[in-house]
Design a protein around this motif. Sequence first.
Motif, PDB file in Angstrom:
ATOM      1  N   VAL A  16       0.856  -1.185   0.000  1.00  7.14           N
ATOM      2  CA  VAL A  16       0.000   0.000   0.000  1.00  7.14           C
ATOM      3  C   VAL A  16       0.886   1.227   0.000  1.00  7.14           C
ATOM      4  O   VAL A  16       2.054   1.172   0.386  1.00  7.14           O
ATOM      5  CB  VAL A  16      -0.977   0.032   1.198  1.00  7.14           C
ATOM      6  N   ILE A  17       0.319   2.346  -0.430  1.00 12.93           N
ATOM      7  CA  ILE A  17       1.080   3.587  -0.578  1.00 12.93           C
ATOM      8  C   ILE A  17       0.678   4.584   0.500  1.00 12.93           C
ATOM      9  O   ILE A  17      -0.490   4.680   0.871  1.00 12.93           O
ATOM     10  CB  ILE A  17       0.838   4.196  -1.973  1.00 12.93           C
ATOM     11  N   GLY A  18       1.658   5.324   0.978  1.00 11.44           N
ATOM     12  CA  GLY A  18       1.390   6.477   1.840  1.00 11.44           C
ATOM     13  C   GLY A  18       1.598   6.230   3.310  1.00 11.44           C
ATOM     14  O   GLY A  18       2.296   6.969   3.989  1.00 11.44           O
ATOM     15  N   ARG A  19       0.953   5.188   3.851  1.00 11.87           N
ATOM     16  CA  ARG A  19       1.075   4.870   5.263  1.00 11.87           C
ATOM     17  C   ARG A  19       0.635   3.426   5.484  1.00 11.87           C
ATOM     18  O   ARG A  19      -0.008   2.820   4.626  1.00 11.87           O
ATOM     19  CB  ARG A  19       0.232   5.816   6.122  1.00 11.87           C
ATOM     20  N   ALA A  20       0.961   2.907   6.645  1.00 10.98           N
ATOM     21  CA  ALA A  20       0.713   1.490   6.924  1.00 10.98           C
ATOM     22  C   ALA A  20      -0.766   1.151   6.892  1.00 10.98           C
ATOM     23  O   ALA A  20      -1.148   0.040   6.530  1.00 10.98           O
ATOM     24  CB  ALA A  20       1.306   1.120   8.284  1.00 10.98           C
ATOM     25  N   GLU A  21      -1.641   2.107   7.271  1.00 10.95           N
ATOM     26  CA  GLU A  21      -3.080   1.845   7.354  1.00 10.95           C
ATOM     27  C   GLU A  21      -3.821   2.179   6.064  1.00 10.95           C
ATOM     28  O   GLU A  21      -5.049   2.111   6.007  1.00 10.95           O
ATOM     29  CB  GLU A  21      -3.698   2.645   8.510  1.00 10.95           C
ATOM     30  N   SER A  22      -3.102   2.531   5.017  1.00  7.34           N
ATOM     31  CA  SER A  22      -3.715   2.949   3.755  1.00  7.34           C
ATOM     32  C   SER A  22      -4.488   1.805   3.104  1.00  7.34           C
ATOM     33  O   SER A  22      -4.170   0.626   3.282  1.00  7.34           O
ATOM     34  CB  SER A  22      -2.615   3.437   2.805  1.00  7.34           C
ATOM     35  N   ASP A  23      -5.530   2.186   2.304  1.00  5.43           N
ATOM     36  CA  ASP A  23      -6.229   1.198   1.480  1.00  5.43           C
ATOM     37  C   ASP A  23      -5.939   1.441  -0.006  1.00  5.43           C
ATOM     38  O   ASP A  23      -6.688   1.001  -0.870  1.00  5.43           O
ATOM     39  CB  ASP A  23      -7.736   1.223   1.751  1.00  5.43           C
ATOM     40  N   TRP A  24      -4.840   2.126  -0.294  1.00  9.18           N
ATOM     41  CA  TRP A  24      -4.431   2.407  -1.661  1.00  9.18           C
ATOM     42  C   TRP A  24      -3.405   1.350  -2.075  1.00  9.18           C
ATOM     43  O   TRP A  24      -2.224   1.451  -1.763  1.00  9.18           O
ATOM     44  CB  TRP A  24      -3.823   3.804  -1.757  1.00  9.18           C
ATOM     45  N   PRO A  25      -3.832   0.306  -2.789  1.00 10.17           N
ATOM     46  CA  PRO A  25      -2.927  -0.792  -3.095  1.00 10.17           C
ATOM     47  C   PRO A  25      -2.130  -0.556  -4.379  1.00 10.17           C
ATOM     48  O   PRO A  25      -2.546   0.202  -5.260  1.00 10.17           O
ATOM     49  CB  PRO A  25      -3.884  -1.977  -3.280  1.00 10.17           C
ATOM     50  N   VAL A  26      -0.995  -1.211  -4.469  1.00  9.01           N
ATOM     51  CA  VAL A  26      -0.225  -1.246  -5.705  1.00  9.01           C
ATOM     52  C   VAL A  26       0.262  -2.672  -5.943  1.00  9.01           C
ATOM     53  O   VAL A  26       0.506  -3.424  -4.999  1.00  9.01           O
ATOM     54  CB  VAL A  26       0.988  -0.285  -5.677  1.00  9.01           C
ATOM     55  N   PHE A  27       0.375  -3.011  -7.199  1.00  6.81           N
ATOM     56  CA  PHE A  27       0.882  -4.313  -7.625  1.00  6.81           C
ATOM     57  C   PHE A  27       2.194  -4.089  -8.363  1.00  6.81           C
ATOM     58  O   PHE A  27       2.239  -3.339  -9.337  1.00  6.81           O
ATOM     59  CB  PHE A  27      -0.150  -4.998  -8.531  1.00  6.81           C
ATOM     60  N   LEU A  28       3.270  -4.717  -7.897  1.00  8.43           N
ATOM     61  CA  LEU A  28       4.567  -4.559  -8.537  1.00  8.43           C
ATOM     62  C   LEU A  28       4.690  -5.577  -9.668  1.00  8.43           C
ATOM     63  O   LEU A  28       4.693  -6.785  -9.422  1.00  8.43           O
ATOM     64  CB  LEU A  28       5.700  -4.782  -7.525  1.00  8.43           C
ATOM     65  N   PRO A  29       4.778  -5.116 -10.916  1.00 12.22           N
ATOM     66  CA  PRO A  29       4.839  -6.057 -12.040  1.00 12.22           C
ATOM     67  C   PRO A  29       6.131  -6.868 -12.016  1.00 12.22           C
ATOM     68  O   PRO A  29       7.145  -6.437 -11.478  1.00 12.22           O
ATOM     69  CB  PRO A  29       4.760  -5.145 -13.264  1.00 12.22           C
TER      70      PRO A  29
END
Length: 239
Positions: A16-29
């Motif tokens: 996740v981006i920004g902080r540990a509690e974030s719900d903004w996910p990313v997938f590393l290709p």
Amino acid sequence: MPYAEEEDTRKVQTAVIGRAESDWPVFLPYDHDDFDRFMRGRTRDDFYCGVLLGGCGKKLSPKRYTDKKCHFAHRPPVHCRRTETGEDSADHLYIGRAVADWLKQQGQRGVQPVYKPKGHQVRDVVDVSYEAGRRLIRVQLARRSKREWEEADAELRVRHSELDWFFGPDSLLANWQVERQGYALRVQCRSLGAIRTVEIGTQFPDRPVEWTSLSECTLTPEGIVTPSLLRTPSGIVPR
């Protein structure tokens, strides 16, 4: 051996981006060329093993390779018990954010995704409420028995004036929903380069699931209408 020399040997594909509690996910290709595109505009300090991923909340470092799959790695010392680290391990966050954004685009207010409703573990279900909590979309991802689902359905209908269900790829409950109302709504994520896209499927008896994007769906007072469904005076029916 000093902590500073510990190495994380697991291949973590999501963060996740920004902080540990974030719900903004990313997938590393996996591919190094896709990795370079993924990192544009980002720094190596942006990524966390998010608590909503079942992670430790510590920072993750993106690792670029040309001879093996690119992945995230924990920074030492490593004390993480996260169990799901693969390509689909953040799908519940992708789905929750996509459904919430779609509801806002449909003109709804008070939209609130919850990734760990009371009595559930992370990645079991996602609840997205709107209209001050009066209406709810529940995304059922974990497997449950028919009895458990019927009990949950009855309980949720007491607390919400409208309830819609999405069923994940591993949920067999969609078959019971088809028996009950003639169709069921499925949800899945698919990788396109460095992103995971959310797709909605309409399941009918004895027919392949018909997949589409959320943007092609419409929220009505009777429920969610996909391109495979039709809103009529007597309710929502197969098109």
